[in-house]
Write a protein that holds these residues in place. Structure first.
Motif, PDB file in Angstrom:
ATOM      1  N   PRO A   1       0.817  -1.225   0.000  1.00 28.50           N
ATOM      2  CA  PRO A   1       0.000   0.000   0.000  1.00 28.50           C
ATOM      3  C   PRO A   1       0.846   1.268   0.000  1.00 28.50           C
ATOM      4  CG  PRO A   1      -0.237  -1.188   2.077  1.00 28.50           C
ATOM      5  CD  PRO A   1       0.486  -2.088   1.148  1.00 28.50           C
ATOM      6  N   ALA A   2       2.001   1.230   0.686  1.00 32.02           N
ATOM      7  CA  ALA A   2       2.851   2.425   0.733  1.00 32.02           C
ATOM      8  C   ALA A   2       3.359   2.762  -0.665  1.00 32.02           C
ATOM      9  CB  ALA A   2       4.016   2.194   1.686  1.00 32.02           C
ATOM     10  N   PHE A   3       3.784   1.723  -1.381  1.00 31.98           N
ATOM     11  CA  PHE A   3       4.280   1.934  -2.738  1.00 31.98           C
ATOM     12  C   PHE A   3       3.164   2.450  -3.648  1.00 31.98           C
ATOM     13  CE2 PHE A   3       5.000   0.316  -7.057  1.00 31.98           C
ATOM     14  CZ  PHE A   3       6.211   0.929  -7.343  1.00 31.98           C
ATOM     15  N   CYS A   4       1.973   1.829  -3.528  1.00 30.10           N
ATOM     16  CA  CYS A   4       0.841   2.265  -4.344  1.00 30.10           C
ATOM     17  C   CYS A   4       0.530   3.729  -4.069  1.00 30.10           C
ATOM     18  CB  CYS A   4      -0.404   1.422  -4.073  1.00 30.10           C
ATOM     19  SG  CYS A   4      -0.288  -0.239  -4.743  1.00 30.10           S
ATOM     20  N   LYS A   5       0.770   4.151  -2.835  1.00 27.73           N
ATOM     21  CA  LYS A   5       0.469   5.544  -2.498  1.00 27.73           C
ATOM     22  C   LYS A   5       1.500   6.495  -3.119  1.00 27.73           C
ATOM     23  CE  LYS A   5      -0.043   8.824   1.262  1.00 27.73           C
ATOM     24  NZ  LYS A   5      -1.405   9.331   0.996  1.00 27.73           N
ATOM     25  N   VAL A   6       2.776   6.201  -2.888  1.00 28.77           N
ATOM     26  CA  VAL A   6       3.773   7.168  -3.357  1.00 28.77           C
ATOM     27  C   VAL A   6       3.926   7.126  -4.877  1.00 28.77           C
ATOM     28  CG1 VAL A   6       5.027   7.142  -1.184  1.00 28.77           C
ATOM     29  CG2 VAL A   6       5.730   5.608  -2.997  1.00 28.77           C
ATOM     30  N   ARG A   7       3.728   5.961  -5.482  1.00 30.64           N
ATOM     31  CA  ARG A   7       3.944   5.851  -6.919  1.00 30.64           C
ATOM     32  C   ARG A   7       2.689   6.267  -7.698  1.00 30.64           C
ATOM     33  NH1 ARG A   7       4.576   5.950 -11.349  1.00 30.64           N
ATOM     34  NH2 ARG A   7       5.726   4.697 -12.860  1.00 30.64           N
ATOM     35  N   PHE A   8       1.516   5.809  -7.229  1.00 30.78           N
ATOM     36  CA  PHE A   8       0.296   6.039  -8.008  1.00 30.78           C
ATOM     37  C   PHE A   8      -0.693   6.968  -7.316  1.00 30.78           C
ATOM     38  CE2 PHE A   8       1.581   1.570  -8.903  1.00 30.78           C
ATOM     39  CZ  PHE A   8       2.082   1.789 -10.177  1.00 30.78           C
ATOM     40  N   GLY A   9      -0.440   7.272  -6.064  1.00 33.14           N
ATOM     41  CA  GLY A   9      -1.385   8.111  -5.343  1.00 33.14           C
ATOM     42  C   GLY A   9      -2.636   7.369  -4.882  1.00 33.14           C
ATOM     43  N   ALA A  10      -2.558   6.035  -4.835  1.00 30.12           N
ATOM     44  CA  ALA A  10      -3.726   5.270  -4.387  1.00 30.12           C
ATOM     45  C   ALA A  10      -3.875   5.389  -2.874  1.00 30.12           C
ATOM     46  CB  ALA A  10      -3.571   3.812  -4.774  1.00 30.12           C
ATOM     47  N   SER A  11      -5.105   5.422  -2.405  1.00 29.04           N
ATOM     48  CA  SER A  11      -5.351   5.586  -0.973  1.00 29.04           C
ATOM     49  C   SER A  11      -4.797   4.411  -0.179  1.00 29.04           C
ATOM     50  CB  SER A  11      -6.850   5.712  -0.711  1.00 29.04           C
ATOM     51  OG  SER A  11      -7.119   5.374   0.626  1.00 29.04           O
ATOM     52  N   GLU A  12      -3.885   4.724   0.738  1.00 29.88           N
ATOM     53  CA  GLU A  12      -3.263   3.654   1.519  1.00 29.88           C
ATOM     54  C   GLU A  12      -4.257   3.029   2.489  1.00 29.88           C
ATOM     55  OE1 GLU A  12      -2.990   6.776   2.015  1.00 29.88           O
ATOM     56  OE2 GLU A  12      -2.624   7.318   4.098  1.00 29.88           O
ATOM     57  N   ILE A  13      -5.257   3.807   2.913  1.00 28.93           N
ATOM     58  CA  ILE A  13      -6.272   3.266   3.826  1.00 28.93           C
ATOM     59  C   ILE A  13      -6.937   2.072   3.168  1.00 28.93           C
ATOM     60  CG2 ILE A  13      -8.495   3.705   4.954  1.00 28.93           C
ATOM     61  CD1 ILE A  13      -7.819   6.554   5.232  1.00 28.93           C
ATOM     62  N   LEU A  14      -7.351   2.283   1.920  1.00 30.09           N
ATOM     63  CA  LEU A  14      -8.154   1.267   1.260  1.00 30.09           C
ATOM     64  C   LEU A  14      -7.313   0.102   0.765  1.00 30.09           C
ATOM     65  CD1 LEU A  14     -10.294   3.986  -0.422  1.00 30.09           C
ATOM     66  CD2 LEU A  14     -11.018   2.471   1.414  1.00 30.09           C
ATOM     67  N   VAL A  15      -6.129   0.393   0.211  1.00 29.38           N
ATOM     68  CA  VAL A  15      -5.293  -0.713  -0.262  1.00 29.38           C
ATOM     69  C   VAL A  15      -4.900  -1.604   0.910  1.00 29.38           C
ATOM     70  CG1 VAL A  15      -3.131  -1.362  -1.379  1.00 29.38           C
ATOM     71  CG2 VAL A  15      -4.412   0.586  -2.230  1.00 29.38           C
ATOM     72  N   SER A  16      -4.502  -0.974   2.024  1.00 27.46           N
ATOM     73  CA  SER A  16      -4.075  -1.807   3.150  1.00 27.46           C
ATOM     74  C   SER A  16      -5.248  -2.622   3.694  1.00 27.46           C
ATOM     75  CB  SER A  16      -3.423  -0.956   4.250  1.00 27.46           C
ATOM     76  OG  SER A  16      -4.334  -0.011   4.765  1.00 27.46           O
ATOM     77  N   LEU A  17      -6.442  -2.047   3.658  1.00 31.94           N
ATOM     78  CA  LEU A  17      -7.620  -2.793   4.137  1.00 31.94           C
ATOM     79  C   LEU A  17      -7.917  -3.986   3.223  1.00 31.94           C
ATOM     80  CD1 LEU A  17      -9.978  -2.950   6.162  1.00 31.94           C
ATOM     81  CD2 LEU A  17     -11.295  -1.512   4.621  1.00 31.94           C
ATOM     82  N   MET A  18      -7.842  -3.763   1.903  1.00 28.68           N
ATOM     83  CA  MET A  18      -8.113  -4.861   0.960  1.00 28.68           C
ATOM     84  C   MET A  18      -7.147  -6.021   1.188  1.00 28.68           C
ATOM     85  SD  MET A  18     -10.623  -3.913  -0.826  1.00 28.68           S
ATOM     86  CE  MET A  18     -11.171  -2.885   0.504  1.00 28.68           C
ATOM     87  N   LEU A  19      -5.888  -5.671   1.480  1.00 28.89           N
ATOM     88  CA  LEU A  19      -4.886  -6.721   1.614  1.00 28.89           C
ATOM     89  C   LEU A  19      -5.097  -7.572   2.870  1.00 28.89           C
ATOM     90  CD1 LEU A  19      -1.739  -4.857   0.280  1.00 28.89           C
ATOM     91  CD2 LEU A  19      -3.087  -6.604  -0.874  1.00 28.89           C
ATOM     92  N   VAL A  20      -5.900  -7.079   3.796  1.00 25.46           N
ATOM     93  CA  VAL A  20      -6.225  -7.893   4.968  1.00 25.46           C
ATOM     94  C   VAL A  20      -6.958  -9.158   4.534  1.00 25.46           C
ATOM     95  CG1 VAL A  20      -7.600  -8.026   7.077  1.00 25.46           C
ATOM     96  CG2 VAL A  20      -6.343  -5.947   6.549  1.00 25.46           C
ATOM     97  N   TYR A  21      -7.941  -8.974   3.643  1.00 27.02           N
ATOM     98  CA  TYR A  21      -8.730 -10.129   3.208  1.00 27.02           C
ATOM     99  C   TYR A  21      -7.860 -11.119   2.454  1.00 27.02           C
ATOM    100  CZ  TYR A  21     -12.338  -6.602   3.946  1.00 27.02           C
ATOM    101  OH  TYR A  21     -13.112  -5.629   4.472  1.00 27.02           O
TER     102      TYR A  21
END
Lengths: 359, 363, 305
Positions: free
Chosen positions: B136-156
C-alpha cells in the motif's frame, strides 16, 4: 435488646454464614467452554441444552458457568484456565480446536477434571467424548435414496475432517443399498456457521439437480431454502422441523445431556476417571428426530434400521467397504471398520464422484 | 442552540490528564445503569471488570500476554499515524508475518534444526510484514492510491492466503484433516519466562519496542521528521524532508512490528498455524494506538487497559454470568467515551445561540 | 438455461445486501467521511429488523426497524466524528464492537424463532415468462429498492445542486465551508443515510435471505461493502457491477465445487480484493483525468470561526 438475644443473633449469623460456606464448598462447580454463541441453534445450542439438563437434574448440588464465543485461537487456553482458577472442578470444552489448550491446562491443574468433545487426546484428568454421528447418517442415506426422485443427493460440508467424511461415506454406503446408481454432490462452505453461505450452497445444490439436501453445518438455513423450493432435507445438530414442517425428513441431533448427567454424577460420587467415550444411537448421545414427511414403508425401514443399529446387528461400515478406486478397504475391526479407521477417515467410498479438498 | 468545537491554541495539558478519568467515570455511570437494568449488582460487576484481574499474579500474566501483540502493532501504527499516513491493514501484516515465520517452522518440523530456527522465524515474520505493508505504501507514493483502502483490501487477501495454506499444503498430515499445521518443535517456539506460566518472551520484546519507539520519537532526527511531516507537511517540505520516503519508512516499520507480533503469537501462545490466530488484533490495535494518543507509553497503558477489559469480561461471565454481549457493549461505550473526551484536549466545546451566519469571516 | 436462471437469481439475492450497504457507504464517502462501522450497523439492523418483523408479522415494519437501528447507530458515529472531531477510523471500529454487542443483546430472545420470508413480486403473465420472468419480475422488494437507490443516488449526485454540494464537500471541505455550505450538517445527513442503508442491508438477511436471526449472521458482509465502494471507484453505476460481480464469485465458487472444478476456493474469493487494489491503482494514476476519489475522505473537519 438484651445480651442473650444479641448472642443468639450472633450465633445464628455465624452458623448461617458457616452453613453457607459449607454449602458453597460442597457444590460441584461445572464449567463449559463454547465455540459459538449459545443462540446459534446448532452445535453450541445443543451443548447449552445439555448444560441446562444437568442444572435441572442436580439443582443446587452444582453450580454451572459457561464462556461463549471462545475462539480457537490464542484466547482459548486462557479461557479454560480462567474456569479452572475460578474453582470449577469439572470443565467441558466443546470444540475440537480446544484439544491442545485443554491438555495444557489439564497438566497444570491435576485435580480438575476435564472433558473434551470430539478430540483424540486424553490425560489422567482429561476425558474425550464424541458421538457416532455416522450411525444417524446411515439411516439418512437410506431415507434419502428412497425419497429422491432424481437420484441426486446434495451434501453441504463444513470442513473435510473425518467426522464429516465418515458422515458422507455412511450416507453413500446406505443409499447405494437402495439405489446402486445414486449420485451425491458435495459443496464445502469452509465454515461451521454462516447462514447466508449455507443457504447459497443449498440453492446451488438444488439448482444442480439434487432434490434431497443434507448438511453438516450448524444453521437451519439450508433446511429453510429446501422448504422454500419444495425439496426435502435433513436437519443437523438440532431438530429443525420448525424451519421446514413439510421438508424435514429427520435430523441427526446431538444429545449431550445424558452424558453430562452421567459425568457430573460420577464427579459428585468421586468415581470420575478419564475415559474415551464414543457413544451413538444406543447410548442416546445421537438421537434421530421424528421421521416425518415420508411414506409409512420408508418410515418403518428407518425405524427398523435404527433398532438394528441399537441392537448391534447392523453396522454401518460393515466390510467390505470399497474405496473410490474400487479396491476393498482393509477391514481392521473383524466384520466392520474399526473405530480408528472411522475416527481418522480420509477417503471417499466408491460411487462418490469427487475428491476430498486439499488431498 | 448549537454545539460548536473551537480549536485550542495549544493542547490542554490539564484535560490531557483529566480526560481518561472523566471517560472512565462516564463509562462507570452508563454501565451501572445497564447492570441495574439487567439485574446485576453494578459495584460487584465493575469490581470484576476492573479490579479482580489486577489482584492475582496469574491474571496479571494473562494481561501481559494479551496486551503484548496489541502494543507491538499499535506502536508501529502510531508512527504511521503521527506521519499522517493511514495504515489500517495491520491485521493483514500480522497474518502474513505469522505465515512467513511458520513456513520455516513447518519446513524444519521434525528435523534436528538448531536454536537458530526461532530467531530466523521472527526475522522472517518481520520482513514479510514489512514487505506486505510496503505494497500500500508503494501504491500511495507511486500512483497516489489511498493507503487506507489498499491496506484494508490486503487484509482479506492475507486471511485467505493463510486459510489456503493450512487447509492445503501445510496441513498437519497427522491432524485428521483439521485446518492446522503440526505443532511447532521446541526450537521453533517462543520460550516462556516462567515455567508453568503463560508469560512468554513476546512481552519483553513488546516492552523493548515501546522503549525504542520512545527514543526514536523523542531523541532522534527521524522521529522529529515523522512528527513534523505529520503535523505540518508544508513546513516539512521546506525543511527538505521527503514525505514519500517517510511513507515507505513508517509503513515498513509498522508492517514489520505487526508481522513480528503475528509470528510471536503463533510460535508462542498458539503453538501452530491455524485460521483464526488473530481475534482482530490488527484492528483492535488501531483503537489502542488512538487510546494511547500515539504516544509509546500511552500505548503501553492503553494496550494493558484494553486487555483488562477482555480478561475482565471473561471473569464477569464466569463470576457473575454476565453475557459476553454486555462486555462488547461495555468496550464500545468505553472507547466512545475515551475518544470523545480526548477530543477536548484539542478542542473546546462552545454552546452558541442560533441564527448567526457562522461561515462568513472565516479563513 | 434453467440452471443459468437459478444462478442469476441466487447471485441477485447474495448481492443485494452488499449493494444496499455499499450504496449507503458510497454516499457517506462521497461526502468525505469514512465510516468503517458498516458491519456493526448491519448486524444491529439485522437484529432489530428481525425483532420488528417477528413482533408484527410485517416485512415492511421489520425493514423500517432495521433502517431506524442503522440510523441511530450512525448518529452516534456522527456525534463522535463530526460533532467532536474524533478520528473516523477509530470511531468506526469502535462502532462495530458496540454493534456486535447490542445485536447480541437484542437477538438473545429470538433463538430458534422464525418468520415468514419477504414476499416476492408476482405479476401474472410477466413473472411466469420463461427465463427473464422470475429474474425481472419475481424478486423481493429489497432487490428493487437497492436498484432504485442506485438510480436515485446517481440522479442526486450528478443532477441536483445538493449532490454537487455534497461532492464539493467531500473533495475540499475547507473551500466548501468558505463558500458558505454547511459542511457538518450535510455530512451528518449523509452519515445517517449510510446508517439507514446499512441497517436495511442487515435487515435483508433475516427478512429475505434466511428467515431467522442468529448472532453474527452478517458474517463480514459489511467489510465487503466497504471494499465494494472502492472497487466501484465511488461511482454508483459501477457499484452495481461490483456488487453483482462479488455475488457472482461467491455463488459460482459453490457451483464450481458441485461441478467438480478444482480451483482453490480461497483464490477465487481473493480475486475481488486483488481486483479492487488494481482498480484503485488505475483510477489513482489517472487522477488528473477526473478521478472520483473524494479528496477529503477520512479527514477531520472543524469549521474555523
Amino acid at each position: 435488646m438484651n445480651r442473650k438475644a444479641l448472642a443468639a443473633a450472633a450465633l445464628l449469623l455465624a452458623t448461617g454464614l458457616g452453613l453457607g460456606a459449607a454449602v458453597a464448598a460442597d457444590k460441584l462447580k461445572v464449567g463449559f467452554v463454547y465455540i459459538g454463541p449459545v443462540g446459534d441453534f446448532g452445535w453450541t445450542y445443543q451443548h447449552e441444552v445439555g448444560r441446562q439438563m444437568i442444572v435441572k437434574e442436580f439443582g443446587d448440588k452444582i453450580e454451572t458457568t459457561y464462556l461463549e464465543n471462545v475462539s480457537e485461537g490464542p484466547d482459548s487456553e486462557r479461557s479454560i484456565e480462567q474456569l479452572a482458577r475460578a474453582g470449577n472442578q469439572l470443565i467441558f470444552t466443546t470444540s475440537f480446536g480446544y484439544m491442545d489448550p485443554t491438555l495444557k491446562v489439564a497438566k497444570r491443574h491435576p485435580k480438575v477434571m476435564f472433558e473434551h468433545a470430539t478430540g483424540f487426546k486424553r490425560d489422567k484428568n482429561m476425558s474425550s467424548y464424541s458421538g457416532r454421528f455416522f450411525e444417524g447418517r446411515y439411516i439418512q442415506g437410506l431415507i434419502a435414496a428412497k425419497m429422491s426422485k432424481k437420484g441426486v443427493l446434495g451434501y453441504i460440508g463444513s470442513f473435510p475432517i473425518p467426522e464429516v467424511i465418515s458422515g458422507i461415506n455412511a450416507t453413500m454406503v446406505a443409499a447405494q443399498k437402495i439405489n446402486p446408481d445414486i449420485k451425491i454432490k458435495i459443496i464445502w462452505v469452509n465454515t461451521w456457521f454462516d447462514p447466508g453461505k449455507e443457504a447459497d450452497a443449498a440453492k446451488a445444490l438444488l439448482d444442480q439437480g439434487a432434490d434431497v439436501i443434507m448438511q453438516h453445518t450448524d444453521s437451519p438455513a439450508a433446511m429453510q431454502v429446501a422448504s422454500e423450493r419444495g425439496a426435502l432435507a435433513f436437519g443437523q445438530d438440532s431438530d429443525m422441523i420448525k424451519f421446514g414442517p413439510k421438508t424435514q425428513l429427520t435430523a441427526v441431533t446431538n444429545n449431550w445431556g445424558p452424558y453430562y448427567v452421567e459425568r457430573v454424577k460420577a464427579a459428585l460420587d468421586g468415581t470420575w476417571k478419564s475415559e474415551d467415550t464414543w457413544a451413538g444411537l444406543k447410548e442416546k448421545m445421537v438421537v434421530m428426530a421424528p421421521y416425518t414427511n415420508m411414506p409409512d414403508d420408508v418410515k418403518k425401514m428407518a425405524m427398523d434400521t435404527e433398532a438394528a443399529i441399537i441392537a448391534g446387528t447392523l453396522k454401518p461400515f460393515k466390510c467390505p467397504i470399497m474405496g473410490q478406486d474400487g479396491k476393498e478397504v482393509e477391514c481392521k475391526g473383524g466384520d466392520a471398520l474399526d473405530p480408528g479407521q472411522v475416527l481418522g477417515m480420509n477417503f471417499y467410498v466408491k460411487g462418490i464422484d469427487d475428491k476430498i479438498p486439499g488431498k | 442552540m448549537q454545539l460548536v468545537l473551537e480549536k485550542r491554541a495549544e493542547r490542554s495539558t490539564i484535560i490531557a490528564l483529566v480526560s481518561p478519568v472523566i471517560a472512565i467515570g462516564l463509562t462507570i455511570v452508563t454501565m451501572s445503569i445497564l447492570f441495574v437494568i439487567i439485574g446485576k449488582n453494578p459495584i460487584a460487576a465493575l469490581n470484576v471488570y476492573f479490579i479482580t484481574p489486577l489482584t492475582d499474579a496469574y491474571s496479571l500474566q494473562e494481561l501481559a500476554v494479551k496486551a503484548a501483540p496489541l502494543v507491538m502493532i499499535a506502536i508501529g501504527l502510531s508512527l504511521c499515524y503521527l506521519a499522517n499516513v493511514w495504515n489500517i491493514g495491520a491485521e493483514g501484516q500480522f497474518l502474513v508475518g505469522a505465515v512467513a515465520g511458520s513456513w520455516l517452522a513447518v519446513k524444519t518440523n521434525g528435523t534436528d534444526a538448531g536454536v537458530w530456527v526461532l530467531p530466523a522465524m521472527l526475522l522472517l515474520g518481520a520482513i514479510a510484514g514489512a514487505l506486505y505493508a510496503l505494497i500500500p505504501a508503494f501504491c500511495k507514493v507511486r500512483f497516489g492510491a489511498s493507503e487506507i483502502l489498499v491496506s484494508l483490501m490486503l487484509v482479506y487477501v492475507a486471511d485467505l492466503l493463510l486459510d489456503y495454506l493450512v487447509r492445503g499444503p501445510w496441513r498437519d498430515p497427522a491432524g485428521f484433516n483439521f485446518p492446522t499445521t503440526a505443532e511447532f518443535d521446541p526450537v521453533a517456539t517462543v520460550p516462556l519466562l516462567f515455567e508453568g506460566g503463560r508469560l512468554h518472551l513476546g512481552a519483553v520484546i513488546a516492552l523493548v519496542i515501546v522503549v525504542a519507539a520512545a527514543v526514536l520519537l523523542g531523541r532522534t532526527i527521524k522521529g522529529f521528521e515523522i512528527r513534523v511531516v505529520g503535523a505540518a507537511p508544508r513546513a516539512a517540505r521546506f525543511g527538505g524532508f521527503s514525505s514519500n520516503q517517510l511513507v515507505l519508512l513508517t509503513f515498513a516499520i509498522s508492517g514489520a512490528l505487526a508481522g513480528l507480533a503475528g509470528i510471536i503469537e503463533v510460535a508462542g501462545p498458539v503453538g501452530h498455524l491455524q485460521p483464526g490466530i488473530s481475534p482482530g488484533y490488527g484492528f483492535t490495535a488501531i483503537i489502542v494506538a488512538f487510546l494511547g494518543r500515539l504516544n509509546p507509553v500511552g500505548i503501553l497503558i492503553a494496550g494493558l487497559f484494553l486487555a483488562l477489559t477482555f480478561i475482565g469480561g471473561e471473569q464477569a461471565q464466569i463470576a457473575m454470568k454476565i453475557p459476553l454481549d454486555i462486555t462488547k457493549v461495555f468496550q464500545g461505550i468505553l472507547l466512545f467515551y475515551v475518544l470523545a473526551c480526548d477530543s477536548l484536549i484539542l478542542y473546546r466545546i462552545r454552546l452558541i445561540m442560533p441564527q448567526r451566519k457562522a461561515a462568513d469571516g472565516a479563513a | 438455461m434453467e440452471l443459468l436462471e437459478a444462478i442469476i437469481l441466487a447471485v441477485l439475492a447474495a448481492s443485494t445486501p452488499l449493494l444496499l450497504a455499499a450504496s449507503g457507504e458510497l454516499l457517506v464517502e462521497r461526502a468525505g467521511v469514512l465510516n468503517l462501522g458498516v458491519e456493526g450497523m448491519m448486524i444491529v439492523g439485522a437484529a432489530c429488523g428481525f425483532a420488528g418483523a417477528w413482533a408484527t408479522g410485517s416485512t415492511l415494519i421489520g425493514a423500517l426497524c432495521g433502517i431506524l437501528a442503522g440510523v441511530v447507530l450512525s448518529l452516534v458515529f456522527a456525534l463522535m466524528t463530526l460533532g467532536l472531531a474524533v478520528n473516523q477510523v477509530a470511531t468506526g471500529l469502535a462502532l462495530t464492537i458496540l454493534g456486535v454487542g447490542v445485536s447480541g443483546l437484542i437477538g438473545a430472545g429470538f433463538v430458534g424463532e422464525r418468520i415468514a420470508t419477504a414476499p416476492r413480486l408476482y405479476i401474472p403473465g410477466l413473472t411466469t415468462l420463461p427465463f427473464v420472468g422470475k429474474i425481472l419480475f419475481g424478486e423481493d422488494a429489497f432487490v428493487y429498492v437497492s436498484l432504485a437507490l442506485i438510480i436515485g443516488m446517481s440522479w442526486f449526485l450528478y443532477r441536483t445542486r445538493a449532490g454537487l454540494v455534497l461532492r464539493a464537500i467531500g473533495d475540499n471541505h475547507v473551500s466548501a465551508h468558505a463558500l458558505g455550505y454547511p459542511v457538518l450538517k450535510i455530512r451528518t445527513l449523509a452519515v445517517m443515510f449510510g446508517g439507514g442503508c446499512a441497517g436495511l442491508a442487515g435487515a435483508y438477511l433475516p427478512l429475505a435471505y434466511t428467515p431467522f436471526f442468529v448472532p453474527g449472521m452478517t458474517a463480514g458482509r459489511g467489510w465487503i461493502a466497504l471494499a465494494l465502494v472502492v472497487f466501484a471507484s465511488w461511482l454508483p453505476g459501477r457499484l452495481v457491477i461490483g456488487a453483482y460481480l462479488f455475488g457472482a464469485v461467491s455463488i459460482l465458487q459453490l457451483h464450481a465445487q458441485g461441478w467438480g472444478v478444482g480451483v482453490p476456493s480461497q483464490l477465487m474469493s481473493a480475486l475481488p480484493y486483488l481486483a479492487t487494489v488494481v482498480v484503485l491503482v488505475l483510477i489513482s494514476r489517472t487522477r488528473s483525468g477526473g478521478s472520483t476519489a473524494p479528496a477529503a475522505l477520512g479527514t477531520v473537519f472543524v469549521p474555523d470561526r
